[in-house]
Design a protein around this motif. Structure first.
Motif, short mmCIF file in Angstrom:
data_model
loop_
_atom_site.label_atom_id
_atom_site.label_comp_id
_atom_site.label_asym_id
_atom_site.label_seq_id
_atom_site.Cartn_x
_atom_site.Cartn_y
_atom_site.Cartn_z
N GLU A 108 56.03 122.91 96.22
CA GLU A 108 57.10 123.36 95.34
C GLU A 108 56.69 124.49 94.41
O GLU A 108 57.52 125.30 94.01
CB GLU A 108 57.62 122.18 94.51
CG GLU A 108 58.26 121.10 95.37
CD GLU A 108 59.13 120.17 94.57
OE1 GLU A 108 58.89 120.02 93.34
OE2 GLU A 108 60.07 119.59 95.15
N ASP A 109 55.40 124.55 94.06
CA ASP A 109 55.01 125.56 93.08
C ASP A 109 53.51 125.80 93.17
O ASP A 109 52.74 124.90 93.49
CB ASP A 109 55.38 125.10 91.66
CG ASP A 109 54.99 126.11 90.61
OD1 ASP A 109 55.47 127.25 90.68
OD2 ASP A 109 54.17 125.79 89.73
N ILE A 110 53.12 127.05 92.90
CA ILE A 110 51.71 127.42 92.78
C ILE A 110 51.52 128.08 91.43
O ILE A 110 52.18 129.06 91.11
CB ILE A 110 51.28 128.40 93.89
CG1 ILE A 110 51.50 127.79 95.28
CG2 ILE A 110 49.82 128.79 93.72
CD1 ILE A 110 51.20 128.74 96.42
N SER A 111 50.65 127.51 90.61
CA SER A 111 50.41 128.07 89.28
C SER A 111 48.95 128.46 89.14
O SER A 111 48.06 127.84 89.72
CB SER A 111 50.78 127.05 88.19
OG SER A 111 49.99 125.87 88.31
N LYS A 112 48.70 129.51 88.36
CA LYS A 112 47.34 130.00 88.13
C LYS A 112 47.01 129.90 86.66
O LYS A 112 47.77 130.34 85.81
CB LYS A 112 47.22 131.45 88.61
CG LYS A 112 47.42 131.61 90.12
CD LYS A 112 47.22 133.05 90.56
CE LYS A 112 47.38 133.19 92.06
NZ LYS A 112 47.17 134.58 92.53
N GLU A 113 45.88 129.30 86.37
CA GLU A 113 45.41 129.16 85.01
C GLU A 113 43.94 129.59 84.96
O GLU A 113 43.06 128.86 85.39
CB GLU A 113 45.56 127.72 84.53
CG GLU A 113 46.99 127.20 84.58
CD GLU A 113 47.09 125.73 84.24
OE1 GLU A 113 46.03 125.15 83.92
OE2 GLU A 113 48.20 125.18 84.31
N GLY A 114 43.71 130.81 84.46
CA GLY A 114 42.34 131.32 84.42
C GLY A 114 41.77 131.45 85.81
O GLY A 114 42.30 132.15 86.67
N ASN A 115 40.70 130.73 86.06
CA ASN A 115 40.03 130.80 87.35
C ASN A 115 40.36 129.58 88.22
O ASN A 115 39.57 129.16 89.06
CB ASN A 115 38.52 130.88 87.16
CG ASN A 115 37.86 131.72 88.24
OD1 ASN A 115 38.48 132.61 88.82
ND2 ASN A 115 36.62 131.41 88.54
N THR A 116 41.55 129.03 88.01
CA THR A 116 41.98 127.85 88.75
C THR A 116 43.38 128.08 89.31
O THR A 116 44.25 128.64 88.64
CB THR A 116 42.00 126.61 87.82
OG1 THR A 116 40.69 126.38 87.32
CG2 THR A 116 42.47 125.37 88.56
N ILE A 117 43.59 127.64 90.56
CA ILE A 117 44.92 127.69 91.18
C ILE A 117 45.35 126.27 91.47
O ILE A 117 44.61 125.49 92.08
CB ILE A 117 44.89 128.51 92.49
CG1 ILE A 117 44.33 129.91 92.24
CG2 ILE A 117 46.29 128.60 93.09
CD1 ILE A 117 44.15 130.72 93.51
N VAL A 118 46.55 125.90 91.00
CA VAL A 118 47.05 124.54 91.16
C VAL A 118 48.27 124.56 92.08
O VAL A 118 49.21 125.31 91.86
CB VAL A 118 47.41 123.91 89.80
CG1 VAL A 118 47.87 122.46 89.99
CG2 VAL A 118 46.22 123.97 88.85
N TYR A 119 48.24 123.69 93.10
CA TYR A 119 49.33 123.58 94.07
C TYR A 119 50.06 122.26 93.82
O TYR A 119 49.47 121.19 93.93
CB TYR A 119 48.78 123.60 95.50
CG TYR A 119 48.01 124.86 95.83
CD1 TYR A 119 48.57 125.87 96.60
CD2 TYR A 119 46.69 125.05 95.38
CE1 TYR A 119 47.86 127.02 96.91
CE2 TYR A 119 45.97 126.20 95.67
CZ TYR A 119 46.57 127.18 96.44
OH TYR A 119 45.86 128.31 96.75
N HIS A 120 51.36 122.36 93.47
CA HIS A 120 52.15 121.18 93.13
C HIS A 120 53.03 120.80 94.33
O HIS A 120 53.84 121.61 94.80
CB HIS A 120 53.02 121.46 91.91
CG HIS A 120 52.26 121.93 90.71
ND1 HIS A 120 51.67 121.07 89.81
CD2 HIS A 120 51.95 123.19 90.28
CE1 HIS A 120 51.06 121.77 88.88
NE2 HIS A 120 51.21 123.05 89.13
#
Length: 464
Positions: A108-120
């Motif tokens: 549903e979503d891909i978010s980037k926080e600094g040096n991390t990528i989170v796949y929801h």
């Protein structure tokens, strides 16, 4: 004189004894404590403890730093890990497994926080009970890509998967034989140490597939996954441990239901390729042809229909139509490339470069764009008028206003599509007035019937 020397010696002895007693008194343990004997190889030196803490801090700081390392292909650690998952949202996975188990999940979503990528990811387990179980079959999965490591967490009771939190699915270097220990926690709070090893690396259509095994260092329990570039987990296996017997369970990917949702929806309507399709219609009209694939990627595709007229004229005129699919936008555009019968080239439809389909496929979906009729530019508006979610059959109407020569200066075209058969029906309004009075034209049902009676059309042979 001798007495004086003896007095000095006695004084020195007394002082030494006093100092010794004082030292012994200070070494006594406080009340309620016991002195533990430390092994020779372990010390409690404050300087050693500080050194260990510093090493931990240095390691944490190194992990938090942006990844600057690259592999032999010049890809950084975060990019190398991100390659293992789909590059954009709207990707859907479908899995079948042990004892009729199955589930579907969507990115549903891909978010980037600094040096991390989170796949929801959101998902649902197939209900084999027909709704009688009353169990919550929904679940969520989160993939966290960090430099050199991919971490998984899940939430939900129904999904057949790992009991571990913050599980490291894979680590760089992504090569056969890479092995590491990871400490993780089960859902019940138990801490487990897993020996994790990349046991195999192979390729499939230019994409690498990694087999990873996770072994509990204190029991027979294990898990095994296959992870494919651009897709993620292909298969999952684990040892189900029961007091009576142990056996393996798991699931594997179902490719026909896996991919970007637009691609899955659109490709479901493709007819058989390289097979002759036959259409017949009004006034002995007919044409035959075959559809073939020109190119296809995850983002777009081109298909070409090479046809020949078989109608009352007896002239075997030929034509070529191409279909340009944009899976990102979810559109299918029809463009007539050549025709020995019409110039500029047409095949029944008066609409040039028409977007014949657009996702989502459901009743009420609309779209519009510029087109040309008889060399002049107009705006066409399309709408999915009918859609059967069970069969996938849908009817699309294309309307262009302000076109002279047609009833009420409006050109109308309709197409019917079916899953696995493509376009099965075509009709368009012929030029000229229609035999209907002004009063009857205000009646929507009578107007609809009059329009249908003034339309040219054809259908796909039911055998195809």
């Amino acid at each position: 004189m001798k007495i004086f020397k003896l007095t000095i010696i006695l004084s020195l002895v007394t002082l030494i004894l006093a100092l010794t007693a004082c030292s012994t008194s200070n070494s006594v343990n406080p009340p309620g404590t016991q002195q533990k004997d430390l092994p020779e190889e372990i010390t409690s030196s404050p300087s050693n403890e500080a050194s260990q803490e510093k090493q931990k801090d240095d390691q944490k700081q190194q992990e938090d730093k942006p990844d600057q390392t690259t592999n032999k292909e010049g890809i950084s650690g975060i990019e190398e890990i991100a390659k293992l998952l789909p590059s954009r949202p709207d990707y859907q996975w479908s899995y079948h497994g042990f004892a009729e188990y199955g589930h579907r999940m969507t990115l549903e979503d891909i978010s980037k926080e600094g040096n991390t990528i989170v796949y929801h990811i959101k998902g649902e387990v197939y209900d084999m009970s027909g709704g009688e179980s009353g169990q919550d079959l929904s679940f969520s999965v989160t993939y966290i890509a960090k430099p050199g490591v991919l971490i998984q967490n899940k939430a939900g009771e129904a999904m057949m998967d790992t009991p571990f939190k913050d599980l490291e699915l894979i680590r760089t270097p992504l090569q056969k034989g890479n092995s590491w220990l990871q400490e993780t926690i089960k859902e019940d709070g138990e801490t487990v140490t897993l020996k994790t090893t990349i046991t195999d690396v192979r390729e499939e259509n230019g994409q690498k597939i990694y087999t990873v095994v996770y072994e509990d260092t204190r029991s027979e329990y294990y898990e095994k996954r296959e992870i494919k570039e651009g897709v993620g987990v292909l298969s999952y296996e684990k040892l189900y441990m029961d007091p009576t017997e142990n056996f393996t369970i798991g699931y594997y990917i179902y490719y026909p239901g896996t991919g970007y949702r637009n691609k899955l929806e659109i490709n479901a309507y493709l007819p058989k390729l390289n097979v002759q399709l036959r259409y017949f219609g009004l006034a002995e009209y007919g044409h035959v042809g075959t559809l073939k694939e020109i190119s296809s990627t995850s983002d777009d595709a081109i298909y070409e229909f090479q046809g020949m007229y078989q109608d009352g004229t007896g002239i075997d005129d030929q034509f070529t139509v191409r279909y340009y699919i944009d899976y990102v936008k979810g559109t299918v555009t029809e463009k007539v490339i050549s025709s020995t019968r019409f110039n500029p080239p047409e095949v029944n439809s008066k609409l040039h470069n028409l977007v014949i389909l657009k996702t989502p496929f459901k009743k009420g979906t609309t779209w519009s764009h510029n087109t040309k009729i008889n060399g002049k530019e107009y705006k066409v508006t399309a709408e999915i008028k009918e859609y059967d979610s069970m069969t996938g059959k849908m009817k699309v109407t294309y309307t262009v206003k302000g076109v002279p020569g047609y009833f009420q200066n409006t050109y109308i075209e309709e197409r019917v599509f079916e899953r696995g058969r493509g376009m099965v029906g075509f009709s368009n309004l012929m030029p000229g007035d229609i035999p209907i009075s002004e009063a009857d034209a205000k009646d929507s049902q009578k107007l609809k019937e009059a329009l249908i009676n003034h339309m040219f059309g054809y259908s796909l042979n039911p055998e195809f």
